[in-house]
Design an enzyme around this catalytic site. Structure first.
Site, PDB file in Angstrom:
ATOM      1  N   HIS A  79       7.043 -32.399 -85.045  1.00  0.00           N
ATOM      2  CA  HIS A  79       7.781 -33.475 -84.379  1.00  0.00           C
ATOM      3  C   HIS A  79       8.656 -34.295 -85.327  1.00  0.00           C
ATOM      4  O   HIS A  79       9.462 -35.106 -84.876  1.00  0.00           O
ATOM      5  CB  HIS A  79       6.812 -34.415 -83.650  1.00  0.00           C
ATOM      6  CG  HIS A  79       6.056 -35.312 -84.581  1.00  0.00           C
ATOM      7  ND1 HIS A  79       5.034 -34.862 -85.382  1.00  0.00           N
ATOM      8  CD2 HIS A  79       6.218 -36.627 -84.857  1.00  0.00           C
ATOM      9  CE1 HIS A  79       4.577 -35.865 -86.097  1.00  0.00           C
ATOM     10  NE2 HIS A  79       5.274 -36.952 -85.805  1.00  0.00           N
ATOM     11  N   HIS A 109      12.521 -38.166 -86.410  1.00  0.00           N
ATOM     12  CA  HIS A 109      11.219 -38.235 -85.721  1.00  0.00           C
ATOM     13  C   HIS A 109      11.474 -38.130 -84.222  1.00  0.00           C
ATOM     14  O   HIS A 109      11.968 -39.068 -83.598  1.00  0.00           O
ATOM     15  CB  HIS A 109      10.529 -39.550 -86.075  1.00  0.00           C
ATOM     16  CG  HIS A 109       9.139 -39.660 -85.567  1.00  0.00           C
ATOM     17  ND1 HIS A 109       8.839 -39.934 -84.254  1.00  0.00           N
ATOM     18  CD2 HIS A 109       7.959 -39.516 -86.227  1.00  0.00           C
ATOM     19  CE1 HIS A 109       7.532 -39.977 -84.109  1.00  0.00           C
ATOM     20  NE2 HIS A 109       6.973 -39.729 -85.285  1.00  0.00           N
TER      21      HIS A 109
END
Length: 159
Positions: free
Chosen positions: A67, A82
């Site tokens: 992620h 992110h």
């Protein structure tokens, strides 16, 4: 040399990494990002689940859950991308990674493909933070906010 580099006012030209709505980092729905605890940058509320590199550089970190990716820009800045909020809890589900640590990349290279339909109801937000983590107290001003398409150029003024 780095001290000299970080003492001047700069203008960086980046490629928009995701299609969606570009916002100041202060609008990121997570205080770690919105309060600039990691650094300054921007966030994008994505409409398409593909993340491209905004810069030329090297992949220096990839979270095991896919992620988040760290990139060192050729000029020395370190970038964290992110994707989403609490996406770490998905343990990589819905994320397809296209790079490895140590890869040299160009601006516009595909980094991640995310099945947003399969994850959007499992996390609070898909809003993605793009942060420069080593600004040493400096801030960013963006040349543009609002709707953006991946591949467009944006200017980041660092002061």
């Amino acid at each position: 040399m780095l001290k000299k580099f970080f003492n001047k006012k700069e203008e960086l030209s980046w490629i928009v990494p995701l299609t969606g709505t570009l916002k100041p980092i202060t609008e990121m729905p997570d205080p770690v990002f919105s309060q600039k605890m990691i650094g300054d940058g921007f966030c994008i509320e994505p409409t398409i689940g593909k993340v491209y590199s905004p810069i030329k550089g090297e992949i220096v970190s990839i979270f095991p859950t896919k992620h988040a990716i760290g990139i060192r820009e050729d000029n020395g800045y370190e970038i964290l991308i992110h994707f989403g909020i609490d996406t770490v809890n998905l343990n990589g589900e819905g994320f397809n990674l296209y790079v490895n640590i140590g890869d040299k990349i160009d601006a516009g290279d595909l980094l991640l493909d995310i099945d947003t339909d399969s994850i959007k109801n499992k996390v609070p937000s898909l809003t993605t933070a793009v942060i420069i983590t080593n600004l040493n107290g400096k801030n960013i001003r963006l040349s543009k906010l609002g709707e953006v398409k991946q591949g467009e150029t944006i200017i980041l003024n660092i002061y």
